[in-house]
Structure formats: C-alpha cells, structure tokens
Design a protein around this motif. Structure first.
Motif, PDB file in Angstrom:
ATOM      1  N   THR A  66     -33.025  12.799  17.572  1.00  0.00           N
ATOM      2  CA  THR A  66     -32.313  13.908  18.221  1.00  0.00           C
ATOM      3  C   THR A  66     -30.800  13.674  18.274  1.00  0.00           C
ATOM      4  N   ILE A  67     -30.352  12.479  17.842  1.00  0.00           N
ATOM      5  CA  ILE A  67     -28.910  12.193  17.898  1.00  0.00           C
ATOM      6  C   ILE A  67     -28.197  12.998  16.809  1.00  0.00           C
ATOM      7  N   ARG A  68     -27.155  13.718  17.212  1.00  0.00           N
ATOM      8  CA  ARG A  68     -26.413  14.532  16.245  1.00  0.00           C
ATOM      9  C   ARG A  68     -25.630  13.625  15.281  1.00  0.00           C
ATOM     10  N   PRO A  69     -25.518  13.987  14.017  1.00  0.00           N
ATOM     11  CA  PRO A  69     -24.666  13.192  13.126  1.00  0.00           C
ATOM     12  C   PRO A  69     -23.205  13.356  13.532  1.00  0.00           C
ATOM     13  N   GLY A  77     -24.495   5.060  10.543  1.00  0.00           N
ATOM     14  CA  GLY A  77     -24.738   6.239  11.356  1.00  0.00           C
ATOM     15  C   GLY A  77     -24.994   5.921  12.815  1.00  0.00           C
ATOM     16  N   SER A  78     -24.933   6.971  13.642  1.00  0.00           N
ATOM     17  CA  SER A  78     -25.100   6.784  15.087  1.00  0.00           C
ATOM     18  C   SER A  78     -26.506   6.330  15.455  1.00  0.00           C
ATOM     19  N   ASP A  79     -27.483   6.685  14.607  1.00  0.00           N
ATOM     20  CA  ASP A  79     -28.867   6.340  14.953  1.00  0.00           C
ATOM     21  C   ASP A  79     -29.346   5.054  14.276  1.00  0.00           C
TER      22      ASP A  79
ATOM     23  N   SER B 185     -21.810   7.085  24.654  1.00  0.00           N
ATOM     24  CA  SER B 185     -21.082   7.564  23.472  1.00  0.00           C
ATOM     25  C   SER B 185     -21.124   6.548  22.337  1.00  0.00           C
ATOM     26  N   ASP B 186     -21.375   7.054  21.142  1.00  0.00           N
ATOM     27  CA  ASP B 186     -21.329   6.225  19.941  1.00  0.00           C
ATOM     28  C   ASP B 186     -19.901   5.681  19.779  1.00  0.00           C
ATOM     29  N   PRO B 187     -19.746   4.364  19.553  1.00  0.00           N
ATOM     30  CA  PRO B 187     -18.395   3.798  19.511  1.00  0.00           C
ATOM     31  C   PRO B 187     -17.549   4.275  18.330  1.00  0.00           C
ATOM     32  N   VAL B 188     -18.169   4.843  17.289  1.00  0.00           N
ATOM     33  CA  VAL B 188     -17.395   5.260  16.115  1.00  0.00           C
ATOM     34  C   VAL B 188     -17.136   6.772  16.131  1.00  0.00           C
ATOM     35  N   SER B 189     -18.213   7.549  16.313  1.00  0.00           N
ATOM     36  CA  SER B 189     -18.024   9.006  16.208  1.00  0.00           C
ATOM     37  C   SER B 189     -18.067   9.709  17.562  1.00  0.00           C
ATOM     38  N   ALA B 190     -18.246   8.940  18.654  1.00  0.00           N
ATOM     39  CA  ALA B 190     -18.259   9.481  20.020  1.00  0.00           C
ATOM     40  C   ALA B 190     -19.387  10.483  20.272  1.00  0.00           C
ATOM     41  N   VAL B 191     -20.432  10.425  19.429  1.00  0.00           N
ATOM     42  CA  VAL B 191     -21.602  11.283  19.648  1.00  0.00           C
ATOM     43  C   VAL B 191     -22.434  10.682  20.789  1.00  0.00           C
ATOM     44  N   GLY B 192     -22.974  11.540  21.659  1.00  0.00           N
ATOM     45  CA  GLY B 192     -23.779  11.043  22.775  1.00  0.00           C
ATOM     46  C   GLY B 192     -25.140  10.555  22.313  1.00  0.00           C
TER      47      GLY B 192
END
Lengths: 214, 515
Positions: A66-69, A77-79, B185-192
C-alpha cells in the motif's frame, strides 16, 4: 505460593518450569535429557512466538504493497526494506516453528530447551500475571495522568506496584512511593521546568513552594 | 594530534566546574549501586537516567551518562568478588576467583584487586580512546553516502555479535528493529509508511521510548515476575578482613593490569565485541602467562585483576565506535547513543567536527569517573555491598515508575509512554525466549541511516552497485563488515560448547549467571 501470588490469582508454578499463562507444572528433573544449563521454556509459547513472526512478516509485506511510490525513483524503493525484513521474518519464523514442533514431539510437559533465554532465579516463585499486572499499572498511569495530575497518579501506581510485589509494610508501601513521586515532581517540574500535568495537589504545592528552576 | 591534546585540556576545564563535579559524583554513586544489584546493570542504570538528561544541557548530560557507565563496570565486580554473584557475563571470572578468595577470608584482597583493575583499566584506556576516536574526525569530508552506508553496514554486521546463542533469533530481532525503524516518512522520497492514520507516527516511532522499552522495561518487568530480596541470594558466610590490604599486591599484578587494560581497550573498540569478550580473553591470557597457573580457579588475584582491568577498559574502547562511527557495541552504548540523539547530536565522523565539545564532555566523564573511583573506590566498594541488602521488591517498581515519568517528560506525550510500554511487552517476550532485544534496539537506531545512505548512494552512482566497491573506503569498510559477520557467525555457532571447555567455569557460578 506467596501471598501476592494468591492476591493476584497467579499460577502457582516453580520458576524455570513455567511460562504458561495458564500455568503448567514443571517436569521431573530426572526425565530431562538435555544439559541442565540450557534453559527450558514452554515450547507451546515459543511455537506461538514463531508463528507470530510469520504473521508479522506477512503483514509487513502485505502493508508494504500500500506504500505509494515516491517522486524520486530509486532501485530499492520505499517498500524495499520492509519487504526484505518481512520476508526474512517469515523464513526465520518458519524454521523456528518446524524446530519447535519437532522439539514438542519429544518434550515432557511441553518444556523445550531454549538457548539464550533469560529464565527466572531458581528456587523462587514466578508470576506471569504479576508481570502483566505491572504493564497494566503502567498503562493506567498513562491514562490517569492527565485526569488526576502527576502526584496522585504516580503515588497511586507506586503503592499498587509495591503492594503487588508482596511488600507488607506501610512505610514501604505508602511512604516510599509518595516521597518518590514528590521528589520526581520537584526535580522535573520545579528544577528542570518541565511542565507535567497538574491536578489540585500540584496547584496547591505550586503556590506553596518558591520556584527554584535551574 | 592537536585535537587529542585539546580534548584532554578541555575535559579538565569542564571538570573544574563544581556543578559538573556533582554530576560526576552522582553518576558514580548511581552507576556503582546499579552495577552492584543483580539484574539491574548498565541497561537499567542508564535507561532510567536517559530521559532525565533531556532537561539538562548537553555537556552535563554526557558527563553524567559517561560517569554512570564507568561506575557500572566497577559495581558489577563487587557482588561477583565477595558474594560470587556475577551481575553481568563480563564478571564471571571475577566471581570465580574473587569468591574463592573471599571464602578463604581474603575478601579484602579480592575487593582491592577489583578496585585496582577498575581504575587502572579506566585510566589506561582513556588516552587510547582519544587516539582512536580523533582520527575519525578527519574523515568528515571523505565520507559521502556510499561510505556512510558502509559504516552503517559495519554496525549492522556487528549485530551478529549481539545475537546471543541463537543466531536466527538474533537476526529476527534485528529484522523487527528494521521494520519498526521503517515506520514514518521514507528518508529518501518522504512517502509515508505504516502510519495507519496516526499523526504521531508521521515522524516515525519515537526512538528513545522504543529502545528503553525493549531493553530497560522488558528487563525490569522480567525481574518483577519474582518477589524476593537481593539478600536472599547472598551467601551467609563471612568474607574475612575488611581492612585495606595495602598497595603491595599492586606490584604483583601490575603486568596483568596493563595487559588486561590494553586487551579491553582494543577488543571494546571492535564493534560487536564487548566487555565480556575482552574479559574472557584477558583472563585466559593471564592464566597462560602466569607463574602460578595452579591458583586459577582456586582464588587468583591475577585472575580478578585481568578480568576487571579488561572489562573496565572496554568501556572507553566501546565509546570509540559509538562516538566516532555512530555504531553502538552494547546495550549501554545504545542508550548513550539514544541520549546523544535526544540532545540533537548525530554521532559519526561529522560529529567531531560539528560538535567537538561532545568529545571533550566524554573525556571529562571518563577522567572524572575514573578519578572518583580512584579516590573513593575502596570505601564505596565496601559500602555498596550493602546495596544488596536493599529491598528489591521496592527498588524494581520505583525504577519502572522513574522510567515512565522520564519518558513522559521527554515531550510531555502520553503517546511516548504507550510506545515505551508496548516495546516493553515485546522486550519482555524477547528476553524470556532468547530473542536479544539489544539487536532490535541497534537495528532501530541504525536502520534509518542504513537505508537512507544505501538508497542515496545508489542514486549517486546511478544505481550501479559495483561502483560502490570501486570507492576505496567503501570497499575496505564493507570488507571489514564481511569479516566481522563471518567471525561473529562462527563464534555464535561454536559458542557455548567452546566457552565451557576453554574456560572451565565452576558449575556453582555458572548456575548463578542467570542473575
């Protein structure tokens, strides 16, 4: 069984032979085939913990979907990290579960060897109920603090927790926690100037004491 | 070299402040007391105080924490020496040798040996600490994301040494820490990530409450499962004279003091190895080179001194990677690192350039703590043995409450207390079932930096992993990480059997090691 265990309805089980929330009696030491220095724990709980690792790992992977790119594309990537860690937990949980099932098949009274486990002091009763009652006391403090104010809430959980430990002396049960709460209030509120929730007692003391902030 | 000399001079200047001296005294008293109490130790001693330091200035906070850390090592040796109760694994051989001496009525010689080992180990290790940590500050402008990632990788691979007796469980604990560190928050793209609509999680799980919960609260609650007094563990027989035996024995054990101190400093400075490894190596070295090896196991002054000098010296050694690289090597160092983060410092090569006063404060804490122990260690040691007569059933709940209050005071947030308690429940089960909570704590602290620098480094190199290895510092540190990983895995796998054979720990003491 100690008095406090009776009060709390704690399972009457010897240390090192228990972690049953429901309580189990310990194995006969003569029947244990593993070296005595390896701690024994309830294999069913260890199996449950291994299964919990699988569930936690699985949930992590599922929620990672569910994590947005992000706006900055990168190879991981964030995930990436959560998926990697979740997958690892599933593998470890699976391996541990298989080990536990095998150990439980040959275990007497569900007790299995568990290297690295920090067991209880031998010869003294242990109460899992008391341990969780202490956590409950902590949660109670967090919830009552804004309502009651610092001194009544802190003194209250001090009295409750020391009483649960089996102390039966009013100076230790009442005086020590009340004085400790008062000293902490003085240090945090009056000396360090950290505002903590005030009730009527603190307001009264605030008016009484000159400010000695550093 | 200038910074090394300057750090000692500045440290002495800091110690000239009477308020700082009071913090040193309080820290030594608190650390010695908690070190002497079975089941308390560095994790609880520092854990209870860390939230309180938030209300203090950075210099005072660091001096206080370092003085506590110095004194815990001394306190650990006291019940081991006279009561045969090792309060930490690093004091097992002190318990073996010291207690044998005490049973022979030579308890005063054993405590004196413990004291000598303590202050000698501390004093010798201080200059080595400075000389180890100062060169790291010169790397500030050489270290970009790939190098910083390699450093974090070194820290993460040091986890293998902290994984306890079951390597899989240790790594699972670390994975839990990595997942918890990913919240926010993601440390690179600040995505939650994993925020579940909870506004307090937008900045991630609060690190200090989570680490304190895993390490300190889990241990305290585990201790409160049982209701007995510390004095119930204390054997009844006397320990002989309490008179100071004189400095004559100092000459006899001088070689062990210096060798043990050197071993402790060097071993302590290697991430993943700790005071326990240093003490074991030093003890074995003393046994192998002793003119009276037959005394070992039957009450050897040399054995006590070798163990204590190494475990005390390792305290300063452990601080070199903690401050210089941001890699904590023990539960105490995880908490010190947490306290520094709380004060707004980010330990690592940049810190020495950005905030050299932190290095000065650390050296001040080390010198101050060691000096107080040198001046008052002997009477303090005798007095602190009475700490085991205090009521454990009162002390543990009070330590728990102080931790709750301290964590609340950090940000006046009930949410932080809830995080502390939930992490405490996780820590409790980890301790009970052989999952080392320190591995989760280290991963929680290092996880964000590890992820951020890896991902930024890959962006810097256009996603080319091989390009990482062409950078000399990155390649060298990653190679060291691999070596550490392999060594740690090998040690953990061969672990208990080898230790048992090599060191011949008497069963009575081995059984008591649970305390």
């Amino acid at each position: 069984m100690t008095t406090d265990d009776k009060d709390l309805g704690a399972p009457d089980v010897p240390a090192d032979h228990e972690d049953g929330i429901g309580g189990t009696s310990g194995p006969d030491p003569q029947t244990i085939t593993v070296p005595m220095e390896i701690p024994l724990v309830d294999g069913r709980i260890e199996l449950a913990l291994s299964a919990a690792l699988i569930v936690f790992g699985g949930m992590t992977i599922a929620l990672s979907q569910t994590i947005r790119p992000g706006s900055i594309p990168d190879p991981i990537g964030s995930d990436g990290f959560p998926i990697l860690a979740g997958s690892f937990l599933i593998i470890v949980g699976g391996v541990q579960s298989i080990r536990q099932i095998r150990s439980l098949r040959v275990a007497k009274d569900h007790m299995v060897p568990c290297p690295g486990a920090d067991t209880d002091e031998p010869g003294y009763r242990a109460s899992t109920v008391r341990a969780f009652a202490m956590f409950a006391v902590g949660f109670a403090w967090a919830l009552t603090l804004p309502v009651l104010g610092f001194l009544p809430a802190t003194s209250g959980i001090g009295i409750a927790s020391i009483t649960m430990m089996g102390v039966r002396s009013w100076t230790k049960q009442v005086l020590v926690p009340v004085i400790t709460a008062l000293v902490m209030w003085l240090v945090f509120d009056q000396v360090f100037g950290i505002q903590i929730p005030n009730g009527p007692v603190e307001t009264f003391l605030d008016d009484l004491l000159p400010s000695i902030r550093i | 070299m200038d910074l090394a000399i300057q750090s000692v001079v500045e440290a002495l200047g800091i110690l000239a402040d009477p308020v700082i001296l009071v913090f040193v005294l309080v820290g030594v008293l608190w650390g010695t007391t908690m070190g002497a109490l079975p089941g308390a130790g560095g994790g609880v001693a520092l854990g209870v105080v860390v939230p309180i330091t938030f209300g203090m200035d950075a210099i005072s906070a660091v001096v206080l924490l370092i003085a506590i850390n110095v004194a815990v090592a001394f306190g650990n040796g006291l019940p081991a020496t006279l009561l045969g109760i090792p309060t930490s694994p690093a004091s097992i051989f002190t318990a073996v040798e010291g207690y044998e001496l005490a049973k022979k009525g030579q308890g005063n010689r054993a405590v004196a040996a413990n004291w000598f080992g303590c202050f000698t180990g501390q004093f010798i290790s201080i200059p080595f600490f400075v000389l180890l940590v100062v060169p790291l500050s010169t790397l500030t402008y050489t270290f970009l994301s790939p190098e910083l990632f390699a450093l974090y990788a070194l820290g993460m691979s040091a986890l293998i040494g902290l994984t306890g007796e079951n390597i899989l469980k240790g790594l699972a604990a670390a994975a839990i820490g990595v997942i918890l560190a990913a919240v926010g928050s993601d440390p690179v793209s600040a995505v939650g990530r994993f925020e579940f609509g909870v506004p307090q999680l937008r900045n991630g799980i609060p690190t200090i409450p989570a680490v304190l919960g895993l390490i300190t609260v889990g241990e305290l609650i585990k201790g409160m499962r049982q209701s007995f007094g510390w004095d119930d563990l204390v054997p009844g027989e006397g320990t002989g004279s309490t008179r100071f035996p004189g400095f004559g024995i100092f000459r006899r054990v001088a070689r062990n003091l210096f060798t043990g101190s050197l071993i402790g400093t060097v071993i302590g400075a290697i991430p993943g190895l700790s005071g326990t490894a240093a003490a074991v190596i030093s003890y074995n070295q003393a046994k192998l080179t002793s003119k009276s090896p037959e005394e070992f196991g039957r009450g050897s002054i040399e054995g006590v001194v070798a163990n204590e000098a190494a475990q005390n010296a390792s305290q300063a050694g452990e601080m070199a990677p903690t401050l210089g690289l941001g890699i904590p090597g023990s539960d105490s160092m995880v908490l010190v690192l947490g306290a520094l983060l709380l004060q707004g410092f980010v330990p690592g090569p940049q810190m020495m350039q950005a905030a050299p006063e932190l290095l000065f404060a650390t050296v001040a804490g080390l010198i101050g703590g060691a000096t107080v122990l040198f001046l008052f260690g002997w009477p303090l040691g005798k007095t602190m043995l009475r700490a085991t007569r205090t009521d454990r059933r009162v002390v543990l709940p009070l330590a728990f409450i102080i931790t709750l209050v301290g964590v609340f005071a950090l940000r006046r947030a009930v949410f932080d207390v809830l995080v502390l308690l939930i992490a405490g429940i996780i820590g409790y089960f980890m301790i009970r079932y052989g999952y080392p909570p320190i591995a989760a704590g280290v991963a929680l602290i290092l996880g964000p930096g590890f992820e951020e620098n890896l991902r930024l480094g890959l962006l810097l190199e256009d996603g080319n992993v091989i390009a990482f290895l062409t950078r000399p510092w990155t390649a060298a540190i990653l190679l060291a990480s691999l070596a550490l990983l392999a060594y740690g895995a090998w040690q953990t796998i061969r672990g208990p059997q080898a230790k048992g054979k090599d060191n011949d720990i008497p069963a009575a003491v081995s059984d008591r090691n649970d305390t």
